[in-house]
Design an enzyme around this catalytic site. Structure first.
Site, PDB file in Angstrom:
ATOM      1  N   THR A 223      70.887  85.343 -35.115  1.00  0.00           N
ATOM      2  CA  THR A 223      71.899  84.200 -36.094  1.00  0.00           C
ATOM      3  C   THR A 223      72.716  83.655 -34.966  1.00  0.00           C
ATOM      4  O   THR A 223      73.425  83.546 -33.986  1.00  0.00           O
ATOM      5  CB  THR A 223      72.508  85.491 -36.692  1.00  0.00           C
ATOM      6  OG1 THR A 223      72.916  84.592 -38.139  1.00  0.00           O
ATOM      7  CG2 THR A 223      73.853  85.900 -37.103  1.00  0.00           C
TER       8      THR A 223
ATOM      9  N   ARG B 232      81.386  69.493 -34.080  1.00  0.00           N
ATOM     10  CA  ARG B 232      82.146  69.431 -35.089  1.00  0.00           C
ATOM     11  C   ARG B 232      82.097  68.146 -36.408  1.00  0.00           C
ATOM     12  O   ARG B 232      83.090  66.809 -36.517  1.00  0.00           O
ATOM     13  CB  ARG B 232      83.773  68.725 -34.084  1.00  0.00           C
ATOM     14  CG  ARG B 232      84.562  69.693 -32.872  1.00  0.00           C
ATOM     15  CD  ARG B 232      84.957  69.520 -31.815  1.00  0.00           C
ATOM     16  NE  ARG B 232      83.402  68.296 -31.233  1.00  0.00           N
ATOM     17  CZ  ARG B 232      84.271  68.253 -29.943  1.00  0.00           C
ATOM     18  NH1 ARG B 232      84.620  68.429 -29.222  1.00  0.00           N
ATOM     19  NH2 ARG B 232      82.593  68.229 -29.572  1.00  0.00           N
TER      20      ARG B 232
ATOM     21  N   GLY C 157      70.393  94.481 -37.909  1.00  0.00           N
ATOM     22  CA  GLY C 157      71.129  94.289 -39.151  1.00  0.00           C
ATOM     23  C   GLY C 157      70.009  95.290 -40.030  1.00  0.00           C
ATOM     24  O   GLY C 157      70.006  95.581 -39.491  1.00  0.00           O
ATOM     25  N   ASP C 158      70.369  95.448 -41.470  1.00  0.00           N
ATOM     26  CA  ASP C 158      70.482  95.666 -42.491  1.00  0.00           C
ATOM     27  C   ASP C 158      70.219  97.925 -42.234  1.00  0.00           C
ATOM     28  O   ASP C 158      69.898  98.312 -42.840  1.00  0.00           O
ATOM     29  CB  ASP C 158      68.590  95.722 -42.639  1.00  0.00           C
ATOM     30  CG  ASP C 158      68.713  94.500 -42.942  1.00  0.00           C
ATOM     31  OD1 ASP C 158      68.973  93.768 -43.612  1.00  0.00           O
ATOM     32  OD2 ASP C 158      67.510  93.587 -42.444  1.00  0.00           O
TER      33      ASP C 158
ATOM     34  N   ALA D 100      66.571  92.560 -48.457  1.00  0.00           N
ATOM     35  CA  ALA D 100      67.543  92.495 -48.992  1.00  0.00           C
ATOM     36  C   ALA D 100      67.675  91.420 -49.835  1.00  0.00           C
ATOM     37  O   ALA D 100      68.311  90.888 -51.286  1.00  0.00           O
ATOM     38  CB  ALA D 100      68.850  93.351 -49.668  1.00  0.00           C
TER      39      ALA D 100
ATOM     40  N   LYS E 259      75.722  98.656 -43.781  1.00  0.00           N
ATOM     41  CA  LYS E 259      77.009  98.683 -44.020  1.00  0.00           C
ATOM     42  C   LYS E 259      77.298  98.454 -44.805  1.00  0.00           C
ATOM     43  O   LYS E 259      78.139  98.767 -45.389  1.00  0.00           O
ATOM     44  CB  LYS E 259      77.054  97.256 -42.530  1.00  0.00           C
ATOM     45  CG  LYS E 259      76.595  97.177 -41.476  1.00  0.00           C
ATOM     46  CD  LYS E 259      76.780  96.053 -40.384  1.00  0.00           C
ATOM     47  CE  LYS E 259      75.887  94.893 -41.579  1.00  0.00           C
ATOM     48  NZ  LYS E 259      74.959  95.309 -41.220  1.00  0.00           N
TER      49      LYS E 259
ATOM     50  N   ALA F 273      73.147  87.798 -45.337  1.00  0.00           N
ATOM     51  CA  ALA F 273      73.487  89.271 -45.621  1.00  0.00           C
ATOM     52  C   ALA F 273      72.932  89.108 -46.843  1.00  0.00           C
ATOM     53  O   ALA F 273      72.914  88.567 -47.817  1.00  0.00           O
ATOM     54  CB  ALA F 273      74.805  89.328 -45.870  1.00  0.00           C
ATOM     55  N   GLY F 274      72.618  91.186 -46.755  1.00  0.00           N
ATOM     56  CA  GLY F 274      71.937  91.952 -48.514  1.00  0.00           C
ATOM     57  C   GLY F 274      72.841  93.139 -48.197  1.00  0.00           C
ATOM     58  O   GLY F 274      72.083  93.591 -47.308  1.00  0.00           O
ATOM     59  N   HIS F 275      73.702  92.772 -48.180  1.00  0.00           N
ATOM     60  CA  HIS F 275      74.441  94.334 -48.428  1.00  0.00           C
ATOM     61  C   HIS F 275      74.254  95.263 -49.938  1.00  0.00           C
ATOM     62  O   HIS F 275      74.525  94.443 -50.973  1.00  0.00           O
ATOM     63  CB  HIS F 275      75.866  94.595 -47.986  1.00  0.00           C
ATOM     64  CG  HIS F 275      76.486  93.129 -46.859  1.00  0.00           C
ATOM     65  ND1 HIS F 275      77.818  93.151 -46.486  1.00  0.00           N
ATOM     66  CD2 HIS F 275      75.582  93.613 -45.972  1.00  0.00           C
ATOM     67  CE1 HIS F 275      77.490  93.165 -45.215  1.00  0.00           C
ATOM     68  NE2 HIS F 275      76.285  92.698 -45.069  1.00  0.00           N
TER      69      HIS F 275
ATOM     70  N   GLN G  46      74.651  90.990 -40.439  1.00  0.00           N
ATOM     71  CA  GLN G  46      73.828  91.184 -39.376  1.00  0.00           C
ATOM     72  C   GLN G  46      74.250  92.457 -38.455  1.00  0.00           C
ATOM     73  O   GLN G  46      74.445  93.299 -39.102  1.00  0.00           O
ATOM     74  CB  GLN G  46      73.969  89.913 -38.536  1.00  0.00           C
ATOM     75  CG  GLN G  46      73.430  88.893 -39.260  1.00  0.00           C
ATOM     76  CD  GLN G  46      74.927  87.759 -40.714  1.00  0.00           C
ATOM     77  OE1 GLN G  46      75.000  87.753 -40.186  1.00  0.00           O
ATOM     78  NE2 GLN G  46      73.870  87.705 -41.668  1.00  0.00           N
TER      79      GLN G  46
ATOM     80  N   GLY H 125      63.253  89.362 -49.442  1.00  0.00           N
ATOM     81  CA  GLY H 125      62.059  90.272 -49.981  1.00  0.00           C
ATOM     82  C   GLY H 125      61.597  90.671 -48.933  1.00  0.00           C
ATOM     83  O   GLY H 125      60.056  90.963 -49.172  1.00  0.00           O
TER      84      GLY H 125
ATOM     85  N   ASP I 134      67.519 110.116 -44.215  1.00  0.00           N
ATOM     86  CA  ASP I 134      66.071 111.822 -44.820  1.00  0.00           C
ATOM     87  C   ASP I 134      64.460 110.578 -45.267  1.00  0.00           C
ATOM     88  O   ASP I 134      64.062 111.509 -45.237  1.00  0.00           O
ATOM     89  CB  ASP I 134      66.622 111.086 -46.472  1.00  0.00           C
ATOM     90  CG  ASP I 134      67.259 109.893 -46.781  1.00  0.00           C
ATOM     91  OD1 ASP I 134      68.098 109.393 -46.077  1.00  0.00           O
ATOM     92  OD2 ASP I 134      66.548 109.382 -47.623  1.00  0.00           O
TER      93      ASP I 134
HETATM   94  P1  IMP Z   1      69.745  83.293 -39.907  1.00  0.00           P
HETATM   95  O1  IMP Z   1      70.838  84.244 -40.417  1.00  0.00           O
HETATM   96  O2  IMP Z   1      69.240  83.217 -41.806  1.00  0.00           O
HETATM   97  O3  IMP Z   1      69.077  81.968 -39.430  1.00  0.00           O
HETATM   98  O4  IMP Z   1      68.326  84.076 -39.163  1.00  0.00           O
HETATM   99  C1  IMP Z   1      68.388  84.180 -38.485  1.00  0.00           C
HETATM  100  C2  IMP Z   1      68.037  85.841 -37.591  1.00  0.00           C
HETATM  101  O5  IMP Z   1      68.640  86.820 -38.068  1.00  0.00           O
HETATM  102  C3  IMP Z   1      66.452  85.895 -38.588  1.00  0.00           C
HETATM  103  O6  IMP Z   1      65.194  87.078 -37.514  1.00  0.00           O
HETATM  104  C4  IMP Z   1      66.678  86.874 -39.436  1.00  0.00           C
HETATM  105  O7  IMP Z   1      65.638  87.434 -39.995  1.00  0.00           O
HETATM  106  C5  IMP Z   1      68.133  87.415 -39.132  1.00  0.00           C
HETATM  107  N1  IMP Z   1      68.966  87.858 -39.650  1.00  0.00           N
HETATM  108  C6  IMP Z   1      69.778  86.849 -41.029  1.00  0.00           C
HETATM  109  N2  IMP Z   1      70.650  87.943 -41.758  1.00  0.00           N
HETATM  110  C7  IMP Z   1      70.156  89.084 -41.204  1.00  0.00           C
HETATM  111  C8  IMP Z   1      70.806  90.216 -42.331  1.00  0.00           C
HETATM  112  O8  IMP Z   1      71.884  90.284 -43.041  1.00  0.00           O
HETATM  113  N3  IMP Z   1      69.954  91.043 -42.101  1.00  0.00           N
HETATM  114  C9  IMP Z   1      68.842  91.184 -41.293  1.00  0.00           C
HETATM  115  N4  IMP Z   1      68.402  90.237 -40.301  1.00  0.00           N
HETATM  116  C10 IMP Z   1      69.205  89.365 -40.499  1.00  0.00           C
END
Ligand code: IMP
Length: 423
Positions: A237, A141, A12-13, A297, A16, A39-41, A222, A300, A331
């Site tokens: 995740t 379910r 992730g991160d 993102a 994207k 997610a944090g895009h 992710q 923090g 960079d």
């Molecule tokens: P969850 O998705 O909140 O259940 O977290 C499960 C794992 O995925 C943890 O290690 C989170 O830090 C990681 N994770 C979830 N979403 C992201 C993301 O958007 N970027 C990076 N790591 C993520």
């Protein structure tokens, strides 16, 4: 550009959001296929950073239709807040947004039990957004979908049954005591009315769009190594983050995908617990974290930092069937005298030096390193391949050769213009 999947090739991160934003300029429809507000895009627009959690990154351009597929879990209040924030910035969302009625809802009890679970042994280091427990209800379910918001009695009965079960399972989650189906339903009344006109047949729309020859982007959240099946389980995740999850998560068949683009940083980061063979010692990580602003993102949290992991990237290329790579944040390495890469894993467990999704085996492996000379020159103004310093090109071309996947472009800064095309 008929139907392209954008997938994270690491944990992730990878950046994207920027890639989807760039490709969205020529897209008719952009659809999110999994994950939720974990997610944090981040997208930089005119010097200002906009962080998207649920809304597809295509929203930053005025025309694409933005869809949220059945594979996503939605926290409706957060979604409405995000849309409100975007509109305050002058980004018109309105009826451009469409929501699958089959997307599952994240409800307050999911967050409450996740917080309790994360306080105990076996914590994953989640983002605390209730993701895993919403997907658990989906698989069991016992979940509530967006469509269920419009049937009051059924919603309340199901939520009450779930609450009874969760109170027994997590007596330490004291917030559950005050919750009941009727209260939860009433609290969602407003936001449900807001969402109702947005509900649409996501799969049907995409199918029709492709039939008309329109250009579709399927946006992952992710990354491959956090995929529920193919990632470093249990430190993953709870959704199908890899490319195969894309058609499934929007209601298309696998043959509807024409191209898969994997996004990877020129190094590696990870948030949360779990194995990370190419992780740097903390002194080096601090330097990279500051240079690359490597803080979550969404939460923090400082990200764990490491060098590029070639076995992991090869694995991501295979799992996703990558057609092309986009390398981001080159960079950030500009000031490093030495660029390190893990080329293989030594040790008996991860067979033949390759990546293993077995977290325990990965924890035991001994990484084999290769060092490249740093380029010690700024790359942010490079726009053509030849503008990049020689050692940077050698590093990138080596990655391309070793992965067997062509690089499509390289990102050299946060802004839309900071991009080097390979051709
Ligand atoms: P969850 O998705 O909140 O259940 O977290 C499960 C794992 O995925 C943890 O290690 C989170 O830090 C990681 N994770 C979830 N979403 C992201 C993301 O958007 N970027 C990076 N790591 C993520």
């Amino acid at each position: 550009m008929p139907n392209i999947v954008i997938v994270g090739a690491q944990w992730g991160d990878e950046g994207k959001g920027k890639v989807v934003d760039a490709l969205s300029a020529a897209a008719d429809v952009v659809a999110r296929y999994q994950g939720g507000p974990n997610a944090g895009h981040s997208i930089v627009r005119g010097g200002e950073t906009v962080v998207l959690h649920l809304v597809p990154s295509g929203v930053m351009h005025p025309h694409p239709r933005c869809l949220i597929g059945n594979g996503v879990v939605i926290d409706l209040r957060r979604l409405r807040e995000e849309v409100t924030r975007l509109e305050a910035l002058g980004i018109v969302v309105g009826r451009r947004l469409g929501l699958s009625p089959a997307a599952h809802l994240i409800l307050p009890y999911h967050g409450a039990v996740e917080a309790a679970a994360e306080r105990g042994p076996g914590a994953i280091g989640t983002t605390g957004r209730g993701i895993g427990f919403a997907y658990r209800d989906k698989a069991a379910r016992t979940g509530l979908r967006l469509a269920d918001l419009f049937d009051r009695e059924a919603f309340i009965a199901r939520a009450d049954r779930t609450l009874t079960r969760l109170r027994q399972e997590y007596p330490e989650a004291t917030e559950l005591q005050a919750m009941n189906g009727a209260v939860l339903y009433a609290a969602l009344h407003d936001v449900a009315a807001w969402a109702r006109p947005l509900v649409c047949d996501v799969g049907g729309e995409l199918h029709a769009a492709l039939g008309r020859g329109q250009r579709v982007l399927l946006e992952g959240a992710q990354g491959t190594l956090l995929d529920l099946d193919h990632g470093t389980y249990p430190y993953v995740t709870s959704s199908a983050a890899s490319a195969a999850g894309a058609p499934l998560g929007v209601g298309l068949g696998p043959r509807a995908v024409d191209r898969v683009i994997g996004v990877t940083k020129a190094y590696t980061t990870r948030v949360g617990h779990g194995p990370f063979p190419s992780e740097m010692p903390e002194t080096e990580a601090t330097r990279l974290r500051e240079a690359g602003e490597e803080y979550g993102a969404t939460t923090g949290r400082p990200r764990r930092c490491g060098w590029l992991d070639l076995p992991a990237l090869r694995y991501a290329a295979r799992i996703n069937g990558l057609d092309a790579l986009v390398i981001t944040k080159l960079d950030v390495l500009d000031g490093f005298e030495r660029i390190r890469v893990v080329t293989a894993y030594d040790g008996e467990d991860p067979a033949r030096g390759g990546f293993s999704a077995d977290a325990r085996a990965l924890e035991r492996c001994r990484p084999v390193w290769r060092d490249f000379p740093g380029w010690l020159a700024p790359t942010t103004s490079a726009r053509r391949w030849g503008d990049l310093p020689g050692p940077a090109r050698q590093y990138l071309e080596w990655i391309e050769r070793e992965c067997g996947v062509a690089i499509q472009s390289v990102s050299v800064g946060a802004g839309r213009e900071a991009e080097v095309s390979r051709s």
